[in-house]
Design an enzyme around this catalytic site. Structure first.
Site, PDB file in Angstrom:
ATOM      1  N   LYS A  66       0.873  -1.289  -0.158  1.00 46.70           N
ATOM      2  CA  LYS A  66       0.087  -0.125  -0.064  1.00 46.70           C
ATOM      3  C   LYS A  66       0.843   1.330  -0.009  1.00 46.70           C
ATOM      4  O   LYS A  66       0.554   2.456  -0.770  1.00 46.70           O
ATOM      5  CB  LYS A  66      -1.072   0.118   1.206  1.00 46.70           C
ATOM      6  CG  LYS A  66      -2.145  -1.092   0.930  1.00 46.70           C
ATOM      7  CD  LYS A  66      -3.175  -1.014   2.288  1.00 46.70           C
ATOM      8  CE  LYS A  66      -4.066  -2.194   2.191  1.00 46.70           C
ATOM      9  NZ  LYS A  66      -5.142  -2.073   3.093  1.00 46.70           N
ATOM     10  N   ASP A 103     -10.531   1.844   2.322  1.00 41.89           N
ATOM     11  CA  ASP A 103     -10.434   1.221   3.898  1.00 41.89           C
ATOM     12  C   ASP A 103     -11.209   1.847   4.843  1.00 41.89           C
ATOM     13  O   ASP A 103     -11.629   1.504   5.624  1.00 41.89           O
ATOM     14  CB  ASP A 103      -8.881   0.922   4.386  1.00 41.89           C
ATOM     15  CG  ASP A 103      -8.169  -0.249   3.417  1.00 41.89           C
ATOM     16  OD1 ASP A 103      -8.876  -1.047   2.742  1.00 41.89           O
ATOM     17  OD2 ASP A 103      -7.077  -0.189   3.426  1.00 41.89           O
TER      18      ASP A 103
END
Length: 267
Positions: A66, A103
């Site tokens: 990420k 997220d």
């Protein structure tokens, strides 16, 4: 024309994302092909380049890439990805790459809509200081908890993260002695190693919820929460909700997550 998408990680074969996106596509009558790509630990950018060259339209990014995904598209990231400093969703359009982070909104939707938990006014503990914690800290703070503490085995990392985002405090797990929380969120990878964060006794307030971002397994943290009399939930709902937000970014349609989450829990 079939739209090609994938989740990129290492390891990634265990991912439920291909099944989830296939369900979204069936529900919304979209023609997509979504697969798993395991990128070499030293080859994330090369893997994304190859997928784009082969006609990829977008990708989800999971551990441990990420941070690299953010750097890959740092000149074109959404406001929420810029705040988080990590990217979990890549959008390929007209030869360009955009990065986003779904997220935080995925976690909030699962907590507040699926589980009916109010964050406003709650005492929240976020465990971990890596990309998973970074991706959700700002959205959690925006939901107006009474206080939010960050804890990590390396206290300095938690302190830096708390200071960066304006959380109430950050530190090691020993700093939690005498504290109680209504919502305890495990954003560490300890559950993947069959371990639990070293929480001191008494941190679960009456009626608390223990939430583990790891999905598809009964982690030691969830067992710890239940033993303390708290409710316990894994990250399956967050997985589905963040996937729905990615699907919306790619296809312009927002799937109904309720039946997909119910079916996932039955698998």
């Amino acid at each position: 024309m079939t739209g090609r998408y994938a989740v990129i990680g290492n390891p990634v074969a265990h991912s439920k994302s291909p099944w989830i996106h296939a369900e979204f596509a069936r529900q919304t009558r979209q023609d997509i092909d979504y697969g798993c790509i395991e990128a070499p630990l030293d080859g994330f950018a090369r893997t994304v380049d190859e997928f784009r060259a082969a006609g990829g339209r977008g990708a989800n990014v999971t551990l441990p890439f990420k941070d690299q995904a953010y750097r890959y598209c740092a000149d074109a990231v959404s406001a929420r990805a810029r705040t988080a400093g990590v990217v979990n969703t890549l959008i390929f359009e007209s030869g360009k790459v955009r990065g986003d982070n779904t997220d935080g909104i995925g976690l909030l939707r699962d907590l507040t809509v699926n589980l009916g938990r109010a964050i406003a006014g709650a005492r929240v503990l976020l465990m971990g200081a890596g990309g998973a914690a970074q991706g959700v800290l700002a959205p959690l703070l925006a939901a107006h908890p009474e206080r939010l503490m960050v804890a990590n085995r390396t206290a300095e990392k938690a302190q830096r993260l708390a200071q960066r985002y304006g959380a109430s405090a950050g530190g090691g797990y020993d700093a939690l002695r005498g504290e109680q929380f209504d919502l305890l969120i495990n954003a560490t990878s300890a559950g993947l190693d069959d371990a639990a964060p070293p929480l001191p006794p008494g941190v679960f307030a009456p009626g608390a919820l223990g939430y583990d971002m790891v999905y598809g397994r009964d982690t030691p943290f969830l067992a710890l929460a239940r033993a303390a009399g708290a409710a316990a939930h894994d990250g399956s709902g967050m997985l589905v909700e963040q996937a729905a937000e990615s699907f919306h970014l790619w296809r312009g349609l927002r799937p109904d997550t309720v039946p997909v989450l119910a079916a996932l829990r039955r698998r």
